[in-house]
Motif scaffolding. Structure first.
Motif, PDB file in Angstrom:
ATOM      1  N   ALA A 174       0.941  -1.167  -0.098  1.00  0.00           N
ATOM      2  CA  ALA A 174       0.077  -0.111  -0.159  1.00  0.00           C
ATOM      3  C   ALA A 174       0.878   1.318   0.052  1.00  0.00           C
ATOM      4  CB  ALA A 174      -0.680   0.091   1.300  1.00  0.00           C
ATOM      5  N   GLY A 175       2.150   1.313  -0.212  1.00  0.00           N
ATOM      6  CA  GLY A 175       3.011   2.332  -0.161  1.00  0.00           C
ATOM      7  C   GLY A 175       3.044   3.163  -1.494  1.00  0.00           C
ATOM      8  N   THR A 176       3.393   4.293  -1.542  1.00  0.00           N
ATOM      9  CA  THR A 176       3.773   4.851  -2.846  1.00  0.00           C
ATOM     10  C   THR A 176       4.911   4.773  -3.769  1.00  0.00           C
ATOM     11  OG1 THR A 176       4.525   6.877  -1.865  1.00  0.00           O
ATOM     12  CG2 THR A 176       2.104   6.703  -1.832  1.00  0.00           C
ATOM     13  N   ALA A 231      -4.489   1.009   4.153  1.00  0.00           N
ATOM     14  CA  ALA A 231      -6.131   0.503   3.894  1.00  0.00           C
ATOM     15  C   ALA A 231      -5.990  -0.964   4.790  1.00  0.00           C
ATOM     16  CB  ALA A 231      -6.185   0.292   2.450  1.00  0.00           C
ATOM     17  N   PRO A 232      -6.946  -1.398   4.838  1.00  0.00           N
ATOM     18  CA  PRO A 232      -6.847  -2.721   5.597  1.00  0.00           C
ATOM     19  C   PRO A 232      -6.497  -3.912   4.679  1.00  0.00           C
ATOM     20  CG  PRO A 232      -8.974  -1.790   5.657  1.00  0.00           C
ATOM     21  CD  PRO A 232      -8.276  -0.977   4.980  1.00  0.00           C
ATOM     22  N   ASP A 233      -5.768  -4.849   5.201  1.00  0.00           N
ATOM     23  CA  ASP A 233      -5.170  -5.870   4.452  1.00  0.00           C
ATOM     24  C   ASP A 233      -4.311  -5.657   3.519  1.00  0.00           C
ATOM     25  OD1 ASP A 233      -7.354  -7.769   5.669  1.00  0.00           O
ATOM     26  OD2 ASP A 233      -8.633  -6.958   4.120  1.00  0.00           O
ATOM     27  N   THR A 234      -3.233  -4.815   4.039  1.00  0.00           N
ATOM     28  CA  THR A 234      -2.086  -4.305   3.191  1.00  0.00           C
ATOM     29  C   THR A 234      -0.906  -4.250   4.091  1.00  0.00           C
ATOM     30  OG1 THR A 234      -2.572  -1.833   3.667  1.00  0.00           O
ATOM     31  CG2 THR A 234      -3.563  -2.947   1.878  1.00  0.00           C
ATOM     32  N   PHE A 235       0.362  -3.933   3.422  1.00  0.00           N
ATOM     33  CA  PHE A 235       1.535  -3.730   4.511  1.00  0.00           C
ATOM     34  C   PHE A 235       2.176  -2.583   3.700  1.00  0.00           C
ATOM     35  CE2 PHE A 235       3.182  -6.215   0.610  1.00  0.00           C
ATOM     36  CZ  PHE A 235       4.669  -5.696   0.639  1.00  0.00           C
ATOM     37  N   GLY A 247      -6.256  -6.289  13.157  1.00  0.00           N
ATOM     38  CA  GLY A 247      -5.432  -5.751  13.954  1.00  0.00           C
ATOM     39  C   GLY A 247      -4.261  -5.169  13.105  1.00  0.00           C
ATOM     40  N   ALA A 248      -3.098  -4.827  13.962  1.00  0.00           N
ATOM     41  CA  ALA A 248      -2.031  -4.024  13.193  1.00  0.00           C
ATOM     42  C   ALA A 248      -0.939  -4.692  13.796  1.00  0.00           C
ATOM     43  CB  ALA A 248      -2.092  -2.742  13.185  1.00  0.00           C
ATOM     44  N   LEU A 249       0.061  -5.099  12.812  1.00  0.00           N
ATOM     45  CA  LEU A 249       1.332  -5.824  13.456  1.00  0.00           C
ATOM     46  C   LEU A 249       2.590  -5.039  12.744  1.00  0.00           C
ATOM     47  CD1 LEU A 249       1.881  -8.529  14.893  1.00  0.00           C
ATOM     48  CD2 LEU A 249       2.335  -9.695  12.678  1.00  0.00           C
ATOM     49  N   LEU A 279       4.682  -2.675   8.726  1.00  0.00           N
ATOM     50  CA  LEU A 279       3.541  -2.228   9.214  1.00  0.00           C
ATOM     51  C   LEU A 279       2.663  -2.979   8.398  1.00  0.00           C
ATOM     52  CD1 LEU A 279       1.906  -1.170  11.680  1.00  0.00           C
ATOM     53  CD2 LEU A 279       1.609   0.843  10.035  1.00  0.00           C
ATOM     54  N   LEU A 280       1.598  -4.137   9.290  1.00  0.00           N
ATOM     55  CA  LEU A 280       0.739  -4.899   8.495  1.00  0.00           C
ATOM     56  C   LEU A 280      -0.555  -4.457   8.978  1.00  0.00           C
ATOM     57  CD1 LEU A 280       0.133  -7.455   6.472  1.00  0.00           C
ATOM     58  CD2 LEU A 280       0.624  -8.957   8.764  1.00  0.00           C
ATOM     59  N   ASN A 281      -1.535  -4.586   8.262  1.00  0.00           N
ATOM     60  CA  ASN A 281      -3.078  -4.534   8.856  1.00  0.00           C
ATOM     61  C   ASN A 281      -3.740  -5.846   8.064  1.00  0.00           C
ATOM     62  OD1 ASN A 281      -2.765  -1.989   9.742  1.00  0.00           O
ATOM     63  ND2 ASN A 281      -3.796  -0.896   7.992  1.00  0.00           N
ATOM     64  N   TYR A 282      -4.039  -6.584   9.159  1.00  0.00           N
ATOM     65  CA  TYR A 282      -4.369  -7.943   8.843  1.00  0.00           C
ATOM     66  C   TYR A 282      -5.996  -8.274   9.424  1.00  0.00           C
ATOM     67  CZ  TYR A 282      -3.647  -8.917  13.643  1.00  0.00           C
ATOM     68  OH  TYR A 282      -3.596  -8.941  15.049  1.00  0.00           O
TER      69      TYR A 282
END
Length: 584
Positions: free
Chosen positions: A471-473, A490-494, A566-568, A517-520
Motif C-alpha cells: 500500500a506504499g507509494t 488500507a486494511p489487508d495491506t502492508f 489488527g495491526a502488526l 507495518l501490516l494491517n490484517y
C-alpha cells in the motif's frame, strides 16, 4: 490461433520496450544501425567523379538490421521451444546454448576490432559462392547469438512458452505463440536500429569514422558478452524503474489471456479431458485417464528412492496431492491427507505427494525431506522441481487433490483447502467399487481448520515479482530502495519503512533494521523467513522476538481464538530474508 498470435505479439511488444531490453540496445544501435548508415556520396572537385566518404567495400547491405532481427527471432524461438529438449537428448548441460551464444557475440566482436581475425572466421565459409560471413556485411549470425542469450522479462506469455519448452509439450499453438512473442519483442529493436541508421546518415561524424564505429561496436559486443556471464545487466535493470509494470499487470490479470494461455499448463493428449471434472464436485465424475507423473528429480519414502508409475498402480485408488512445504494452505491440508493415508492404505489407497515448489528454496531436497518428516508424511513424495507433473495436470493451486480410480481414470478434482468430508466420502466410494468385499474403517473425522477466506487477509507475498497487498507509494521493483510509512493505510495491506533490498522472491533490510507495518484480518499470522537474525513484532501492546536461523521456514507470530482485525508492527533484523505473510 489468432488470439494466441495477438497475445504473443502484444506480450512481446511490452517486453520489447521494458527495462530488460536496455543491455541489448547499444549493440543494436551500433551494429544494426550506425554500421548500416549509407555513406554520403559527393563529387571530387578535380574530375567530377562520384566518390564516397567510406570505401565501397566497407558498406554493409541495407538489409543488415532486418537480418539481425530475423536471426534473433529464429534463435529465440528455437532455443526456447526446442533447446531444452535437444540438450536433454544429447545429455548436455542446459546452459550450453547460452554459452554458445556468448561465444558467438565475443568472436564477432573480436572480428570487428581485428580484421585479420575476422578473415580467419570467414575461411570455413569461403566455399560458399558469392557469400562471405563478414560481420560487417551480414547480421543473421549476430542475431542468432543475441537470440540465444536474450533473457526477456518474465510474464504470463513467457511462462506458458517456457513451460511448453521445458516439458516438450510443443504444438502449432506454442510455436505460433513463441514466434509472435519473439517478433513483438524484436520490433522495437528493429525500429531502434533503423532510427540509429537514420541518425548516422544525418551526422557526418558517423559517416566519416567507419573504422572507429566498427571498433566501438566490437568493444560493446564483447562487453555485453562478459556482462551476461556475470549477470551485470541485471544491475542496470534494477537501477531503472520498471515503467512497463502497469502494462504487464494488465496482461497478467486479463481473464482472456489466462484462458487462452491456460497458465496451469498447455493442453495435451493426456490432460485434455481434465476439464470434464468440476472443482469440488459432490459426486464422482469421469475426467479421462490420469496424466503421467513426469520430470521428477527425486523420490522420497519409496524403496531405494525408486520412482512410482501410475500404470503399475492399477487396482489401487490413487490420491495425488500437489503441495509446497512453506504454503500454509498446504500445511492445513496435510493432516487430512496423512490421516487418509493411515486409515485407508491397507484398504487399497495409495497417496502420492507431488511437491511442486513455489519458491526457489523449496527445490532443495533436504528442505523438502525435513518438512515431510516434520509433517509426518510417510507416503511417497515426488520432487517436481521443473513443474513437469504440475504442468501435465494443468494444475494452478496449492494444494490440489486429484482422485484416481482403480482403472486409472481421474474421478474427482479439488483445488485449494476445505470440503474434506466430500473428498473422503469419494475415496471410500472408490475403494468399495475397487473391492466390494473390503471393510473400511470409520471416517477419520479430522477437524477442518480451513478459514473463511473471505474473512481473512489473503496470502501476502513480499518479493518484487510476486508482491501482493503493498500500500506504499514507492516503486516496488527489484533493487535497493528507501521506504516511508504513508499517512494512512488500507486494511489487508502492508507498508515498509527504512532501506530495503528487494529481490524477486524476498526482501531484506539494507544495513540497519527495516520495519513492516501490516494491517490484517485473521486468527493466525505467520511469516516465511530465512537467514540469521531476529524479527521483533508488536501487536496488542505486546512485543515479542523470534530468532531466525537457517533455511526458509514458517514462523508463527500470533494466534487468537477467533478472526480479528489488527495491526502488526514488525522489525526485521539485518541478515533476515522475509518472503511472505500467511494467515489462518
Amino acid at each position: 490461433m489468432l488470439t494466441l498470435a495477438l497475445i504473443g505479439l502484444v506480450g512481446g511488444l511490452v517486453t520489447g520496450i521494458s527495462p530488460c531490453i536496455l543491455p541489448v540496445l547499444p549493440v543494436i544501435f551500433l551494429s544494426g544501425g550506425v554500421q548500416n548508415a549509407k555513406p554520403t556520396v559527393h563529387k571530387e572537385q578535380s574530375g567530377g567523379v562520384a566518390t564516397a566518404e567510406a570505401p565501397a567495400e566497407t558498406k554493409p547491405p541495407r538489409s543488415r538490421p532486418y537480418l539481425i532481427i530475423l536471426g534473433l527471432v529464429v534463435s529465440f524461438t528455437l532455443v526456447t521451444l526446442f533447446g531444452s529438449l535437444l540438450l536433454s537428448v544429447l545429455g548436455l548441460p542446459q546452459d550450453v546454448l547460452r554459452w554458445a551464444g556468448l561465444i558467438v557475440l565475443a568472436l564477432i566482436g573480436i572480428g570487428l576490432i581485428v580484421p585479420k581475425f575476422e578473415h580467419l572466421l570467414e575461411k570455413p565459409f569461403s566455399w560458399i559462392p558469392q557469400r562471405r560471413p563478414d560481420a560487417n556485411r551480414g547480421g543473421f549470425a549476430l542475431g542468432l547469438g543475441l537470440g540465444a542469450v536474450y533473457v526477456p522479462c518474465a510474464g504470463p506469455v513467457l511462462a506458458a512458452i517456457t513451460v511448453a519448452g521445458s516439458t516438450g509439450q510443443i504444438g502449432l499453438d506454442t510455436v505460433v505463440l513463441t514466434s509472435t512473442f519473439a517478433i513483438g519483442a524484436a520490433l522495437p529493436l528493429l525500429i531502434f536500429a533503423l532510427a540509429g541508421r537514420r541518425v548516422a546518415e544525418r551526422v557526418k561524424a558517423f559517416r566519416k569514422r567507419q573504422r572507429g564505429i566498427r571498433i566501438t561496436a566490437g568493444i560493446v559486443m564483447i562487453a555485453l558478452a562478459i556482462g551476461l556471464v556475470f549477470n551485470l545487466p541485471q544491475l542496470l535493470q534494477r537501477a531503472v524503474p520498471d515503467y512497463t509494470s502497469g502494462l504487464q499487470n494488465d496482461i497478467n490479470n486479463s481473464e482472456q489471456v489466462k484462458k487462452a494461455l491456460n497458465l496451469g499448463g498447455l493442453e495435451n493428449d493426456q490432460n485434455k479431458d481434465l476439464d470434464l471434472c468440476t472443482d469440488g464436485a459432490k459426486d464422482l465424475e469421469s475426467c479421462g485417464k490420469a496424466p503421467d507423473i513426469k520430470g521428477i528429480q527425486q523420490w522420497f519414502n519409496t524403496p531405494g528412492g525408486a520412482p512410482v508409475d501410475l500404470a503399475q498402480l492399477r487396482g489401487k485408488v490413487v490420491l495425488l496431492d500437489f503441495w509446497a512445504y512453506s504454503c500454509i494452505n498446504c500445511q492445513r491440508s496435510i493432516p487430512h491427507v496423512t490421516a487418509w493415508d493411515k486409515a485407508y492404505r491397507d484398504a487399497g489407497l495409495q497417496v502420492i505427494g507431488v511437491h511442486s515448489p513455489e519458491y526457489a528454496f523449496e527445490k532443495e531436497p533436504g528442505n523438502v525431506k525435513a518438512a515431510a518428516d516434520k509433517f509426518g508424511i510417510g507416503y511417497p513424495v515426488a520432487l517436481d522441481n521443473t513443474l513437469s507433473t504440475w504442468t501435465n495436470y494443468r494444475n494452478r493451486f496449492w494444494p490440489a487433490h486429484y482422485l484416481i480410480d482403480a482403472e486409472g481414470t481421474v474421478r474427482h478434482i479439488k483445488f485449494g483447502e476445505g470440503d474434506y468430508q466430500t473428498t473422503e466420502k469419494l475415496i471410500r466410494e472408490l475403494l468399495t467399487k475397487a473391492n466390494p468385499n473390503t471393510r473400511l474403517p470409520a471416517a477419520t473425522g479430522t477437524t477442518d481448520d480451513t478459514p473463511d477466506t473471505a474473512a481473512i487477509t489473503r496470502e501476502t507475498y513480499l518479493g518484487s515479482t510476486k508482491r501482493v497487498n503493498f500500500a506504499g507509494t514507492e516503486d516496488y521493483t527489484a533493487g535497493t530502495k528507501t521506504f516511508t510509512y504513508p499517512a494512512t493505510q488500507a486494511p489487508d495491506t502492508f507498508v515498509l519503512q527504512g532501506d530495503w533490498t528487494l529481490t524477486s522472491q524476498n526482501i531484506t533490510p539494507t544495513g540497519a533494521d527495516g520495519k513492516i507495518l501490516l494491517n490484517y484480518r485473521a486468527k493466525e499470522v505467520r511469516m516465511v523467513l530465512s537467514g540469521n537474525g531476529t524479527v521483533t513484532y508488536t501487536a496488542k501492546g505486546q512485543t515479542k522476538t523470534v530468532q531466525v536461523t537457517g533455511t526458509p521456514n514458517s514462523y508463527q507470530l500470533l494466534s487468537t481464538k477467533d478472526i480479528e482485525a489488527g495491526a502488526l508492527d514488525v522489525t526485521v533484523g539485518s541478515g533476515v530474508q522475509a518472503f511472505s505473510f500467511t494467515f489462518g
